[in-house]
Design a protein around this motif. Sequence first.
Motif, mmCIF file in Angstrom:
data_model
loop_
_atom_site.group_PDB
_atom_site.id
_atom_site.type_symbol
_atom_site.label_atom_id
_atom_site.label_comp_id
_atom_site.label_asym_id
_atom_site.label_seq_id
_atom_site.Cartn_x
_atom_site.Cartn_y
_atom_site.Cartn_z
ATOM 1 N N ILE A 79 -1.605 -1.346 12.357
ATOM 2 C CA ILE A 79 -1.114 -0.242 11.571
ATOM 3 C C ILE A 79 -1.842 -0.204 10.355
ATOM 4 C CG2 ILE A 79 1.208 -1.028 12.225
ATOM 5 C CD1 ILE A 79 1.567 -2.514 9.481
ATOM 6 N N THR A 80 -1.912 0.996 9.712
ATOM 7 C CA THR A 80 -2.491 1.217 8.379
ATOM 8 C C THR A 80 -1.603 1.659 7.270
ATOM 9 O OG1 THR A 80 -4.859 1.449 9.563
ATOM 10 C CG2 THR A 80 -4.475 2.566 7.270
ATOM 11 N N LEU A 81 -1.654 1.246 6.281
ATOM 12 C CA LEU A 81 -0.760 1.808 5.219
ATOM 13 C C LEU A 81 -1.552 2.547 4.140
ATOM 14 C CD1 LEU A 81 1.924 2.161 3.777
ATOM 15 C CD2 LEU A 81 1.558 -0.160 2.573
ATOM 16 N N ASN A 82 -1.423 3.727 4.106
ATOM 17 C CA ASN A 82 -1.909 4.539 3.147
ATOM 18 C C ASN A 82 -0.984 4.638 1.913
ATOM 19 O OD1 ASN A 82 -2.696 6.744 1.293
ATOM 20 N ND2 ASN A 82 -3.560 7.542 2.835
ATOM 21 N N VAL A 83 -1.540 3.570 0.703
ATOM 22 C CA VAL A 83 -0.529 3.286 -0.191
ATOM 23 C C VAL A 83 -0.325 4.446 -1.167
ATOM 24 C CG1 VAL A 83 -0.418 1.789 -2.224
ATOM 25 C CG2 VAL A 83 -1.317 0.922 -0.319
ATOM 26 N N ARG A 84 -1.266 5.235 -1.346
ATOM 27 C CA ARG A 84 -1.052 6.414 -2.105
ATOM 28 C C ARG A 84 -0.119 7.416 -1.594
ATOM 29 N NH1 ARG A 84 -6.951 6.832 -4.953
ATOM 30 N NH2 ARG A 84 -7.192 4.636 -5.669
ATOM 31 N N GLU A 85 -0.350 7.790 -0.364
ATOM 32 C CA GLU A 85 0.250 8.701 0.311
ATOM 33 C C GLU A 85 1.790 8.159 0.771
ATOM 34 O OE1 GLU A 85 -0.270 11.881 0.468
ATOM 35 O OE2 GLU A 85 -2.307 11.526 -0.894
ATOM 36 N N GLN A 86 1.896 6.850 0.753
ATOM 37 C CA GLN A 86 3.359 6.271 1.252
ATOM 38 C C GLN A 86 3.213 6.602 3.035
ATOM 39 O OE1 GLN A 86 5.355 6.333 -3.065
ATOM 40 N NE2 GLN A 86 6.389 6.880 -1.254
ATOM 41 N N GLU A 87 2.334 6.382 3.830
ATOM 42 C CA GLU A 87 2.266 6.775 4.952
ATOM 43 C C GLU A 87 1.798 5.742 5.843
ATOM 44 O OE1 GLU A 87 0.491 10.591 7.573
ATOM 45 O OE2 GLU A 87 -0.578 9.800 6.049
ATOM 46 N N ILE A 88 2.402 5.472 6.950
ATOM 47 C CA ILE A 88 2.368 4.291 7.799
ATOM 48 C C ILE A 88 1.676 4.752 8.966
ATOM 49 C CG2 ILE A 88 4.533 4.169 8.445
ATOM 50 C CD1 ILE A 88 2.062 1.195 8.302
ATOM 51 N N ILE A 89 0.500 4.277 9.580
ATOM 52 C CA ILE A 89 -0.006 4.938 10.770
ATOM 53 C C ILE A 89 -0.121 3.949 11.586
ATOM 54 C CG2 ILE A 89 -2.031 6.121 11.559
ATOM 55 C CD1 ILE A 89 -2.591 6.987 8.554
ATOM 56 N N ALA A 90 0.048 4.211 13.006
ATOM 57 C CA ALA A 90 -0.280 3.234 14.284
ATOM 58 C C ALA A 90 -0.461 4.287 15.501
ATOM 59 C CB ALA A 90 0.643 2.363 14.675
ATOM 60 N N HIS A 91 0.126 4.371 16.580
ATOM 61 C CA HIS A 91 -0.008 5.148 17.426
ATOM 62 C C HIS A 91 0.641 6.713 17.025
ATOM 63 C CE1 HIS A 91 -0.955 2.625 20.713
ATOM 64 N NE2 HIS A 91 -0.141 1.798 20.348
ATOM 65 N N SER A 92 1.458 6.899 16.110
ATOM 66 C CA SER A 92 1.792 8.010 15.327
ATOM 67 C C SER A 92 1.681 7.529 14.105
ATOM 68 C CB SER A 92 2.990 8.499 15.898
ATOM 69 O OG SER A 92 4.352 7.708 15.846
ATOM 70 N N SER A 93 2.415 8.603 13.068
ATOM 71 C CA SER A 93 2.524 8.404 11.649
ATOM 72 C C SER A 93 3.719 8.700 11.268
ATOM 73 C CB SER A 93 1.196 8.956 10.859
ATOM 74 O OG SER A 93 1.614 10.429 11.093
ATOM 75 N N MET A 94 4.148 8.047 10.255
ATOM 76 C CA MET A 94 5.381 8.255 9.478
ATOM 77 C C MET A 94 5.465 8.187 7.896
ATOM 78 S SD MET A 94 9.079 6.750 10.469
ATOM 79 C CE MET A 94 8.766 7.037 12.303
ATOM 80 N N ARG A 95 5.952 8.861 7.204
ATOM 81 C CA ARG A 95 6.206 8.780 5.756
ATOM 82 C C ARG A 95 7.081 7.686 5.245
ATOM 83 N NH1 ARG A 95 3.470 12.220 2.143
ATOM 84 N NH2 ARG A 95 1.685 13.182 3.120
ATOM 85 N N LEU A 96 6.938 6.876 4.499
ATOM 86 C CA LEU A 96 7.656 6.056 4.020
ATOM 87 C C LEU A 96 8.460 6.495 2.328
ATOM 88 C CD1 LEU A 96 5.809 2.672 4.608
ATOM 89 C CD2 LEU A 96 7.340 3.769 5.982
ATOM 90 N N ASN A 97 9.383 5.852 2.183
ATOM 91 C CA ASN A 97 9.831 6.027 0.601
ATOM 92 C C ASN A 97 9.288 5.031 -0.109
ATOM 93 O OD1 ASN A 97 11.488 3.759 0.447
ATOM 94 N ND2 ASN A 97 13.253 4.738 1.452
ATOM 95 N N ALA A 98 9.097 5.126 -1.474
ATOM 96 C CA ALA A 98 8.624 4.413 -2.479
ATOM 97 C C ALA A 98 8.733 2.833 -2.360
ATOM 98 C CB ALA A 98 8.817 4.695 -3.817
#
Length: 249
Positions: A133-152
């Motif tokens: 997994i990769t967490l884009n901290v600024r975009e609040q997005e988590i990425i693995a096989h697919s991606s998804m936005r997270l809330n703050a």
Amino acid sequence: MKILIAEDEPALRRAYQVALERQGYEVTAAANGQEAVDQASAHAFDLLILDIMMPVKTGLEALREIRESGNKTYAIMLTAMAEVDDRVTGLDAGADDYLTKPISLKELMARLRSIERRFETNFTQKELSFANITLNVREQEIIAHSSMRLNANESKLLEYLILNAQDKTVTQEDVYAHTFERNEEKDAGYVWIYISYLKHKLRAIGAQVRITGQEGGPYGLEVAAADASAVTQGAASAEGAASEEGAAA
């Protein structure tokens, strides 16, 4: 803020600890470099303060070992050595700052306030990774096989878990202190709700990561096999998670 301070001179170690605790910091003290490594491996800290000249392991040896484990906690070195080469050695070992002994407690407190301001303004890495997994901290997005936005709150929670993911668990109180703003109308009991949201989203994107721990904590991250069926149902899972969050908000 939770601080680990390693100093082999008992009188100095006690003086630092008392001064920091009087300012409201939570302090764990270590008497040598190996104790510092053991404490940093077992517990989550916001700051490491390490004397360079210590028995068993020097502060530099301890810090190198701590960094090699993946621990990125902000570290200040205490040194009686004023030569530029010695400072460079400390920075190359993974130190973020240094103070020359005998240190001024007033200056130390000023450094700590500066670090706290960094935390408050979210000076952090843009991306954090663990397993697949990769967490884009600024975009609040988590990425693995697919991606998804997270809330703050989910993003802050996952960031904190990743930063403390090396064979370590964190208490519910630690998670709450690092995840929720003080002006939010939420208490520590909300941690489990957001842990549950995050578990659901990790499964939905096929993350090879599992959040350990039951309601009330402690919590941690561990590598786990991806759930192939969850990957194919990612979109539906995301919608479910979003609607659950909306109901709880």
